[in-house]
Write a protein that holds these residues in place. Structure first.
Motif, mmCIF file in Angstrom:
data_model
loop_
_atom_site.group_PDB
_atom_site.id
_atom_site.type_symbol
_atom_site.label_atom_id
_atom_site.label_comp_id
_atom_site.label_asym_id
_atom_site.label_seq_id
_atom_site.Cartn_x
_atom_site.Cartn_y
_atom_site.Cartn_z
ATOM 1 N N UNK A 33 0.845 -1.194 0.000
ATOM 2 C CA UNK A 33 0.000 0.000 0.000
ATOM 3 C C UNK A 33 0.882 1.247 0.000
ATOM 4 N N UNK A 34 1.180 1.747 -1.178
ATOM 5 C CA UNK A 34 2.095 2.873 -1.344
ATOM 6 C C UNK A 34 1.579 4.137 -0.675
ATOM 7 N N UNK A 35 0.305 4.422 -0.817
ATOM 8 C CA UNK A 35 -0.273 5.642 -0.257
ATOM 9 C C UNK A 35 -0.236 5.616 1.268
ATOM 10 N N UNK A 79 11.967 1.398 6.329
ATOM 11 C CA UNK A 79 11.558 0.518 7.425
ATOM 12 C C UNK A 79 10.281 -0.236 7.081
ATOM 13 N N UNK A 80 9.321 0.454 6.489
ATOM 14 C CA UNK A 80 8.057 -0.196 6.116
ATOM 15 C C UNK A 80 8.283 -1.254 5.045
ATOM 16 N N UNK A 81 9.119 -0.958 4.076
ATOM 17 C CA UNK A 81 9.412 -1.929 3.014
ATOM 18 C C UNK A 81 10.082 -3.163 3.607
ATOM 19 N N UNK A 82 11.008 -2.956 4.518
ATOM 20 C CA UNK A 82 11.734 -4.091 5.081
ATOM 21 C C UNK A 82 10.832 -4.983 5.941
ATOM 22 N N UNK A 84 7.442 -5.281 5.414
ATOM 23 C CA UNK A 84 6.280 -5.715 4.650
ATOM 24 C C UNK A 84 6.480 -7.105 4.069
ATOM 25 N N UNK A 85 5.403 -7.849 4.043
ATOM 26 C CA UNK A 85 5.423 -9.173 3.400
ATOM 27 C C UNK A 85 5.014 -9.078 1.939
ATOM 28 N N UNK A 86 4.569 -7.907 1.532
ATOM 29 C CA UNK A 86 4.158 -7.691 0.147
ATOM 30 C C UNK A 86 5.334 -7.134 -0.649
ATOM 31 N N UNK A 87 5.332 -7.424 -1.913
ATOM 32 C CA UNK A 87 6.401 -6.892 -2.762
ATOM 33 C C UNK A 87 5.920 -5.598 -3.423
ATOM 34 N N UNK A 88 6.872 -4.761 -3.699
ATOM 35 C CA UNK A 88 6.570 -3.508 -4.393
ATOM 36 C C UNK A 88 6.338 -3.787 -5.869
ATOM 37 N N UNK A 89 5.368 -3.087 -6.433
ATOM 38 C CA UNK A 89 5.176 -3.157 -7.880
ATOM 39 C C UNK A 89 6.285 -2.337 -8.539
ATOM 40 N N UNK A 90 6.477 -2.529 -9.805
ATOM 41 C CA UNK A 90 7.474 -1.761 -10.542
ATOM 42 C C UNK A 90 7.188 -0.271 -10.389
ATOM 43 N N UNK A 91 8.193 0.466 -9.948
ATOM 44 C CA UNK A 91 8.055 1.902 -9.746
ATOM 45 C C UNK A 91 7.412 2.270 -8.413
#
Length: 142
Positions: A33-35, A79-82, A84-91
């Motif tokens: 959830x990028x937002x 920190x949130x990315x590390x 998260x169990x979800x992967x980031x979409x491209x970009x």
């Protein structure tokens, strides 16, 4: 903090959502959830700045203040990315950073927030003391 980001603001609500459900905030989502992360990062950036954490040289100009806040937001995003169990979409990383930067600029451009934030960590400079030079010092003899 409420003076800059009201409790009902998107940033404060994102912060509350992630703080209350930090371990499971990403389980029910099909993707990162990028937002949510961007707005929470913006909130963390202001909170960290106001606390003075890791602030060794206070910013003197709005451009310096914005750089400090962006760095704090990037730390929060990392920190949130590390966690998260979800992967980031491209970009996704760039979009998340961009949303956080927009949020930071929006707060800085509201009323006199930038001026107040710059003054927050400015050292108190005592006013110049006037010295009465009309009196002469008496000599004390022992």
């Amino acid at each position: 903090m409420d003076n800059f980001l009201a409790p009902h603001s998107t940033e404060a609500m994102a912060h509350f959502r992630l703080s209350e459900d930090w371990l499971d905030w990403d389980i029910n989502r099909p993707s990162f959830d990028e937002s949510l992360v961007a707005h929470c990062a913006s909130y963390h950036a202001f909170d960290r700045y106001l606390s003075g954490e890791d602030l060794f040289i206070p910013p003197r100009f709005v451009s310096e203040l914005e750089r400090v806040l962006r760095r704090h937001a990037y730390d929060s995003i990392h920190n949130a990315i590390s966690r998260s169990r979800q992967t980031l979409k491209t970009g996704g990383y760039s979009r998340t950073c961009h949303l956080a930067e927009q949020s930071i600029r929006s707060v800085l451009n509201t009323e006199d927030n930038a001026r107040r934030l710059l003054a927050w960590h400015r050292p108190n400079v005592p006013s110049p003391v006037t010295v009465d030079m009309t009196r002469t010092a008496s000599v004390i003899t022992v």
